[in-house]
Design an enzyme around this catalytic site. Sequence first.
Site, PDB file in Angstrom:
ATOM      1  N   PHE A   1      34.758   2.899  -2.419  1.00  0.00           N
ATOM      2  CA  PHE A   1      34.501   1.494  -2.600  1.00  0.00           C
ATOM      3  C   PHE A   1      34.742   0.969  -4.209  1.00  0.00           C
ATOM      4  CE2 PHE A   1      31.743   3.223   1.125  1.00  0.00           C
ATOM      5  CZ  PHE A   1      31.962   2.292   2.049  1.00  0.00           C
TER       6      PHE A   1
ATOM      7  N   PHE B   1      31.916   2.976  -6.429  1.00  0.00           N
ATOM      8  CA  PHE B   1      31.297   4.243  -5.913  1.00  0.00           C
ATOM      9  C   PHE B   1      32.188   4.850  -4.967  1.00  0.00           C
ATOM     10  CE2 PHE B   1      28.937   1.677  -3.274  1.00  0.00           C
ATOM     11  CZ  PHE B   1      28.755   2.396  -2.031  1.00  0.00           C
TER      12      PHE B   1
ATOM     13  N   GLU C   1      31.720   7.183  -1.431  1.00  0.00           N
ATOM     14  CA  GLU C   1      30.513   7.924  -0.419  1.00  0.00           C
ATOM     15  C   GLU C   1      31.320   9.146   0.150  1.00  0.00           C
ATOM     16  OE1 GLU C   1      27.993   7.367   3.799  1.00  0.00           O
ATOM     17  OE2 GLU C   1      29.807   5.929   3.239  1.00  0.00           O
ATOM     18  N   ILE C   2      30.615  10.426  -0.068  1.00  0.00           N
ATOM     19  CA  ILE C   2      31.063  11.501   0.548  1.00  0.00           C
ATOM     20  C   ILE C   2      30.261  11.716   1.885  1.00  0.00           C
ATOM     21  CG2 ILE C   2      30.876  14.347   0.206  1.00  0.00           C
ATOM     22  CD1 ILE C   2      31.164  13.673  -2.872  1.00  0.00           C
ATOM     23  N   VAL C   3      31.046  11.784   2.814  1.00  0.00           N
ATOM     24  CA  VAL C   3      30.671  12.018   4.153  1.00  0.00           C
ATOM     25  C   VAL C   3      30.424  13.209   4.845  1.00  0.00           C
ATOM     26  CG1 VAL C   3      30.962  10.826   6.550  1.00  0.00           C
ATOM     27  CG2 VAL C   3      31.832   9.486   4.552  1.00  0.00           C
TER      28      VAL C   3
ATOM     29  N   CYS D   1      31.432  17.592   3.746  1.00  0.00           N
ATOM     30  CA  CYS D   1      31.748  18.404   2.634  1.00  0.00           C
ATOM     31  C   CYS D   1      31.437  19.941   3.440  1.00  0.00           C
ATOM     32  CB  CYS D   1      30.942  18.338   1.598  1.00  0.00           C
ATOM     33  SG  CYS D   1      31.431  19.557   0.251  1.00  0.00           S
TER      34      CYS D   1
ATOM     35  N   GLN E   1      33.516  31.514   2.645  1.00  0.00           N
ATOM     36  CA  GLN E   1      32.648  30.836   1.782  1.00  0.00           C
ATOM     37  C   GLN E   1      32.285  31.930   0.741  1.00  0.00           C
ATOM     38  OE1 GLN E   1      29.304  29.505   4.179  1.00  0.00           O
ATOM     39  NE2 GLN E   1      30.510  27.954   4.879  1.00  0.00           N
TER      40      GLN E   1
ATOM     41  N   GLY F   1      33.917  30.488  -4.362  1.00  0.00           N
ATOM     42  CA  GLY F   1      34.036  29.339  -5.526  1.00  0.00           C
ATOM     43  C   GLY F   1      34.834  28.280  -4.893  1.00  0.00           C
TER      44      GLY F   1
ATOM     45  N   GLY G   1      34.304  25.858  -2.852  1.00  0.00           N
ATOM     46  CA  GLY G   1      33.266  24.522  -2.780  1.00  0.00           C
ATOM     47  C   GLY G   1      33.139  23.970  -4.073  1.00  0.00           C
TER      48      GLY G   1
ATOM     49  N   LEU H   1      28.165   9.089  -4.087  1.00  0.00           N
ATOM     50  CA  LEU H   1      26.645   8.831  -3.294  1.00  0.00           C
ATOM     51  C   LEU H   1      27.078   9.630  -2.040  1.00  0.00           C
ATOM     52  CD1 LEU H   1      25.601   5.110  -3.746  1.00  0.00           C
ATOM     53  CD2 LEU H   1      24.820   7.177  -4.814  1.00  0.00           C
TER      54      LEU H   1
ATOM     55  N   TYR I   1      20.054  21.851   3.785  1.00  0.00           N
ATOM     56  CA  TYR I   1      20.773  23.229   3.513  1.00  0.00           C
ATOM     57  C   TYR I   1      21.950  22.855   2.480  1.00  0.00           C
ATOM     58  CZ  TYR I   1      18.952  24.392   8.106  1.00  0.00           C
ATOM     59  OH  TYR I   1      18.240  24.698   9.044  1.00  0.00           O
TER      60      TYR I   1
ATOM     61  N   ILE J   1      21.591  20.534  -0.247  1.00  0.00           N
ATOM     62  CA  ILE J   1      21.001  19.842  -1.395  1.00  0.00           C
ATOM     63  C   ILE J   1      21.216  20.873  -2.547  1.00  0.00           C
ATOM     64  CG2 ILE J   1      18.719  19.491  -2.595  1.00  0.00           C
ATOM     65  CD1 ILE J   1      17.698  17.957  -0.279  1.00  0.00           C
TER      66      ILE J   1
ATOM     67  N   ILE K   1      26.908   2.006   2.664  1.00  0.00           N
ATOM     68  CA  ILE K   1      27.019   3.392   3.113  1.00  0.00           C
ATOM     69  C   ILE K   1      26.020   3.466   4.306  1.00  0.00           C
ATOM     70  CG2 ILE K   1      27.576   4.051   0.821  1.00  0.00           C
ATOM     71  CD1 ILE K   1      24.585   5.305   0.600  1.00  0.00           C
TER      72      ILE K   1
ATOM     73  N   TYR L   1      21.253   8.224   6.835  1.00  0.00           N
ATOM     74  CA  TYR L   1      21.114   9.467   7.899  1.00  0.00           C
ATOM     75  C   TYR L   1      19.822   9.981   7.816  1.00  0.00           C
ATOM     76  CZ  TYR L   1      26.165   9.984   7.689  1.00  0.00           C
ATOM     77  OH  TYR L   1      27.641   9.727   7.664  1.00  0.00           O
TER      78      TYR L   1
END
Length: 764
Positions: free
Chosen positions: A497, A502, A504-506, A508, A515, A518, A520, A540, A546, A548, A571, A574
């Site tokens: 936007f 900013f 928005e990460i929807v 990931c 996994q 490294g 991520g 944002l 899980y 955070i 945005i 959720y």
Amino acid sequence: MADNAGMQQGSPAIGAAGLVPAAPGAGGTEGSGAAGGSARIAVKKAQLRSSPRPKKLEKLGVYSSCKAEGACKCNGWKSQNPPPTPPRTDQQSSAVNLQEPCRSCSHTLGDHVTHLENISEEEMNRLLGIVLDVEYLYTCVHKEEDADTKQVYFSLFKLLRKSIVQMGKPMLEAQDSPPFEKPSIEQGVNNFVQYKFSHLPSKERQTIMELAKMFLNQINYWQLETPSQRRQRVLNDDAAGYKANYTRWLCYCNVPQFCDSLPRYETTQIFGRTLLRSVFTVMRKQLLEQARQEKDKLPPEKRTLILTHFPKFLSMLEEEVYSHSSPIWSQDFLAGASGGQIPIRPGNALADRPSELTSDSGEKRKPTEPLPHEDSKRPRVVGDIPLELINEVMATITDPAAIPETSLLSAHSARDEAARLEERRGVIEFHVIGNSLNQKPNKRILMWLVGLQNVFSHQLPRMPKEYITRLVFDPKHKTLSLIKDGRVIGGICFRMFPSQGFTEIVFCAVTSNEQVKGYGTHLMNHLKEYHIKHEILNFLTYADEYAIGYFKKQGFSKDIKVPKAKYVGYIKDYEGATLMGCELNPSIPYTEFSVIIKKQKEIIKKLIERKQAQIRKVYPGLSCFKEGVRQIPIESIPGIRETGWKPVGKGKELKDPDQLYSTLKTILQHVKSHQNAWPFMEPVKKTEAPGYYQVIRFPMDLKTMSERLKSRYYTTRKLFMADMQRIFTNCREYNPPESEYYKCANLLEKFFYTKIKEAGLIEK
């Protein structure tokens, strides 16, 4: 522009100082050039922004769309093409009131601003800034005689008008976006310096760097010829190519100097060899001619540099500019004339276009400085480590044999170290991709999008598959994809936007069997660099319980820096998730950050080892007492001075903390009361000194010192003296010697050391 195109305004021989470009419109005759034009606009904007809110609404009413009823399509008085004679905008504005009927429809102007009554003051001031830029361009359209230039001004005029009506951020819509050619002029000149002069001693190389910076500065403020003027002067030339570059230069470099509503770029950072070739010959001739004419006005230290070294520098550069085989214009430039490896600054980050494969996705973004600074010229500050020692330690760190190998399984290795090595070896790739409605579908990209949909669906089982598919294939969303062995193993789906500042990460996610490697962290670092390049500095996202922990490691927190009014309604909310934000620092190269930290740790470790070696040195015992000597001066004992001991009266250290605090407080009060202390009382404001914090790495001021003293930060006199010295050093580094600030720094510094001596903290 039509009269003075190609002529530099100001003195090209002075370099970074005293340069002003011509203002747009009427061949640069609008006012007194850039300084005057932009200053007048800035004053008008400040006056308008300080006006009462009703006056602001009256001003915006003339340019806003009518909201009286759905059928009214009026976009303000100036929705039509500009009439032959520009109006007196100052008189027009003063005569307007919200009860007056609109000239384009039958409704009152009050009906044009009903949607603006509840917007924030910040947003209203932004729109008013665009209004004044519109009026300035409106005048330029009528004064400009060149048809090509007039057309560009009119296009920008319509773009800004549209931004006011839609309350959006002006975004130039073009087939190509900056940079237009790689390597850039700046990178090419930097490569030239490395290629031709890397063998020179430090002092001579510093002279060459000053010449290079001077030359780049000239290009950034050079007035290009109009296409019609160039056709008259150069017959056999790529007229279409020059016209395209001229249009880009007007839109991205020239006009934004005055209309700050538009994004501005430096000419040397977005154009390359093609534009440089088209201006170099004329530019070189005029620069040298003006230097000869103004040689008597030049200060003595500049005269030799300009009249002797600059012509030679330009002649050597000219050969490389017009040579078809010069290595400095290669994106793979690595080796100098001697064949040794020369470090170059990396280029840009991930590719711009979401619907195309990136061919250079491994490149990093470019620092903002035109050329690296030579630290040897930086004034010494009390407490600094000698530069010679730093260089000596750096040489051992740079040597691969001296760098200890960190096991990837070690607790001290960075999270993204393994991923970075795999990217360097070509095992993994990063690409920004997305669906497009305007281009023919690319089979490979569509396959990757399907792969991303599968990864997100497997790793985010609580998210509906239909919802994931809709967003991944939505043209408004992009995805930074992680590719390994030709298949997708992870990605970050996001929506930008730009008008709100900013992204928005929807989604990931990284596939489960890849996994804990490294990936991520490295994905997020690439995404940060991509957004810094596109001047969006805030993320944002809504993170579930899980995710955070992952986002916290990537610099996200629950402390949202973006104002709520900016993202509410933009945005998606959720249920059961936590809103987190991340503010980016444009000075940090995120993909190499852990490498830089590792190298800094190694340097500090080596410096500590050297200091410890000095402390542990064993000196021979004293034999003078065997010969009958009863006593000797303490300072004659071998090694005593190396410990930092000083005779009484040559700089005593107050051991009592309260006594030290009282002494330093008295000295600071005397300094703040001095008549020359006024420039240093508060931190320097960015609005008052543009680029200050790019030049000054460690700012300091008397207010900060007072706060540090109050918190008992100054445990020794050296800390206090170092901070005070930084104030004076910073001032002299940023300001010219003839400035009032420079003189204040010298006088206050002399007064400060007088007080320090009176207190007995240094030798009298």
